[in-house]
Design a protein around this motif. Structure first.
Motif, PDB file in Angstrom:
ATOM      1  N   CYS A 100       0.834  -1.200   0.000  1.00  0.00           N
ATOM      2  CA  CYS A 100       0.000   0.000   0.000  1.00  0.00           C
ATOM      3  C   CYS A 100       0.867   1.247   0.000  1.00  0.00           C
ATOM      4  N   LEU A 147      -0.314   4.059   1.402  1.00  0.00           N
ATOM      5  CA  LEU A 147      -0.648   4.789   2.626  1.00  0.00           C
ATOM      6  C   LEU A 147      -0.316   3.900   3.831  1.00  0.00           C
ATOM      7  N   ARG A 148      -0.422   4.468   5.009  1.00  0.00           N
ATOM      8  CA  ARG A 148      -0.140   3.718   6.246  1.00  0.00           C
ATOM      9  C   ARG A 148      -1.206   4.050   7.280  1.00  0.00           C
ATOM     10  N   CYS A 149      -2.469   3.800   6.952  1.00  0.00           N
ATOM     11  CA  CYS A 149      -3.550   4.198   7.852  1.00  0.00           C
ATOM     12  C   CYS A 149      -3.318   3.609   9.243  1.00  0.00           C
ATOM     13  N   TYR A 158      -5.096   2.537  11.554  1.00  0.00           N
ATOM     14  CA  TYR A 158      -5.851   1.366  12.003  1.00  0.00           C
ATOM     15  C   TYR A 158      -5.591   0.137  11.131  1.00  0.00           C
ATOM     16  N   CYS A 159      -4.683   0.286  10.168  1.00  0.00           N
ATOM     17  CA  CYS A 159      -4.483  -0.820   9.226  1.00  0.00           C
ATOM     18  C   CYS A 159      -3.019  -1.239   9.092  1.00  0.00           C
ATOM     19  N   MET A 160      -2.097  -0.306   9.238  1.00  0.00           N
ATOM     20  CA  MET A 160      -0.673  -0.638   9.052  1.00  0.00           C
ATOM     21  C   MET A 160       0.184   0.043  10.098  1.00  0.00           C
ATOM     22  N   GLY A 206      -4.515  -4.462   0.797  1.00  0.00           N
ATOM     23  CA  GLY A 206      -3.542  -3.526   0.254  1.00  0.00           C
ATOM     24  C   GLY A 206      -4.227  -2.529  -0.696  1.00  0.00           C
ATOM     25  N   GLU A 207      -3.421  -1.849  -1.441  1.00  0.00           N
ATOM     26  CA  GLU A 207      -3.979  -0.896  -2.384  1.00  0.00           C
ATOM     27  C   GLU A 207      -3.909  -1.502  -3.786  1.00  0.00           C
ATOM     28  N   HIS A 226      -4.932  -4.921   5.557  1.00  0.00           N
ATOM     29  CA  HIS A 226      -4.234  -4.937   4.267  1.00  0.00           C
ATOM     30  C   HIS A 226      -3.699  -6.331   3.949  1.00  0.00           C
TER      31      HIS A 226
HETATM   32 FE1  SF4 Z   1      -5.148   2.477   4.412  1.00  0.00          FE
HETATM   33 FE2  SF4 Z   1      -4.940  -0.137   4.766  1.00  0.00          FE
HETATM   34 FE3  SF4 Z   1      -6.296   0.767   2.608  1.00  0.00          FE
HETATM   35 FE4  SF4 Z   1      -3.652   1.051   2.788  1.00  0.00          FE
HETATM   36  S1  SF4 Z   1      -4.775  -0.906   2.709  1.00  0.00           S
HETATM   37  S2  SF4 Z   1      -5.116   2.638   2.237  1.00  0.00           S
HETATM   38  S3  SF4 Z   1      -3.228   1.343   4.936  1.00  0.00           S
HETATM   39  S4  SF4 Z   1      -6.855   1.035   4.775  1.00  0.00           S
END
Ligand code: SF4
Ligand code: SAM
Length: 324
Positions: free
Chosen positions: A20, A22-24, A26-28, A67-68, A320
């Motif tokens: 990904c 990004l590094r949200c 709550y996710c990474m 992931g993205e 992710h």
């Molecule tokens: Fe955010 Fe997780 Fe989506 Fe990446 S995979 S954009 S860290 S929610």
């Protein structure tokens, strides 16, 4: 196909990558993660082959996620290959939107039917804090690009965490100004999500009713799914709630997930399923793969039990990795 509880399972979500941009929070984790090596990830051809088998077994809709998904090279080839399969009616994608404007023409050309775009805030500084990347401008450009596609199916997904309370009204207002669905997704105790605060459906609805007046119930959109939808006076679109914690929808569950490593996961919480990549690596033929898929779906758990038995029951991997 029907599972042992007579639920019609016809919706597959494929995680095309664990990576990904990004590094949200709550996710990474902030430092990122050790990415799965390429050789362990399903190839484009394997994803299309497995999708063909799912289509043979009655699956009609496939969503690409991660992931993205837009950081995966060749994602438009995956869209095109799946969209061309007999039986497949819709191919959609869930994205953080950062690369959407740039890739939209190729995705449309490949036959993509719609996108869900994640958006937790419209405030640039807060976006940079939640996603740990200063990318709001590109996300907004992606949303505008998607909204400009005539007749396209665009949804906005927002996870209310307490942190973004002040943003829920402007985000919901996107459904006032456009004929789209804005969905609020309850934070689930999955990986880092388990360490976060969550706003419940009832709390968010109360905030929206304060701002927009009484909610008016809406019919479910086509294709079913877990959302409960409302609208408000003067809105063109709808507001949805996907509330796995306070409004469990397991009895209506219609989906299974294929991870980037080729594991067919039949419930978000449990490890039950089938390692299809291992079968592919062993040279399994289509009949063997179909039998493994059928057996896994037959054993799909009745429901998740997040937080009913303490934290040990909660999923420790992040979204992710599972494929959100
Ligand atoms: Fe955010 Fe997780 Fe989506 Fe990446 S995979 S954009 S860290 S929610
Ligand atoms: N990267 C893409 C994106 O962000 O849309 C696709 C994958 S992401 C894992 C899919 C969705 O899962 C996002 O809308 C994200 O906000 C949501 N999500 C991640 N962790 C979650 C959690 N613990 N509970 C609820 N939703 C979560």
């Amino acid at each position: 196909m029907l599972d042992s509880l007579n639920r019609n399972i016809d919706y597959l979500r494929i995680s095309v990558t664990d990576r990904c941009n990004l590094r949200c929070t709550y996710c990474m984790p902030p430092e990122g993660i050790e990415w799965i090596p390429h050789r362990a990830i399903l190839t484009v051809e394997e994803m299309i082959r497995l999708s063909r088998l799912f289509a043979d077994m009655g699956f009609r809709r496939i969503r690409l996620t991660g992931g993205e998904p837009l950081v995966r090279k060749g994602v438009e080839q995956i869209v095109r290959g799946i969209k061309d399969l007999p039986g497949i009616e819709k191919v959609t994608l869930t994205t953080n939107g950062v690369l959407l404007a740039a890739q939209l023409p190729a995705l449309l050309d490949a036959g993509l039917d719609g996108v869900n775009i994640s958006l937790d805030t419209l405030d640039r500084a807060q976006f940079a804090a939640i996603a740990r990347r200063d990318e709001l401008d590109r996300v907004i450009a992606g949303i505008h690009a998607a909204l400009a596609v005539p007749g396209w199916n665009v949804k906005i997904n927002c996870v209310p965490s307490g942190e973004n309370d002040a943003q829920l009204i402007p985000i919901a207002a996107l459904a006032r100004d456009h004929d789209i669905a804005v969905r609020f997704i309850e934070m689930m105790p999955i990986g880092l999500g388990g360490t976060k605060q969550r706003r419940t459906q009832a709390e968010v609805l109360a905030m929206l009713e304060d701002a927009f007046g009484g909610a008016i119930a809406c019919a479910q959109p086509d294709g079913g799914g877990p959302g409960e939808y409302v609208t408000f006076a003067g809105f063109q679109g709808r507001v949805g709630f996907i509330s796995a914690m306070t409004h469990k929808f397991c009895n209506r569950c219609n989906r299974v997930r294929l991870s980037a490593t080729g594991f067919l996961k039949t419930c978000l919480q449990y490890e039950t399923g089938a390692d299809l990549k291992a079968l592919l690596n062993a040279g399994a033929n289509d009949d063997t793969l179909r039998a493994a898929i059928a057996q896994a779906i037959a054993m799909k758990p009745a429901s998740h039990h997040f937080s009913e038995h303490g934290e040990t029951m909660d999923e420790t991997r992040n979204m992710h990795q599972i494929g959100g």
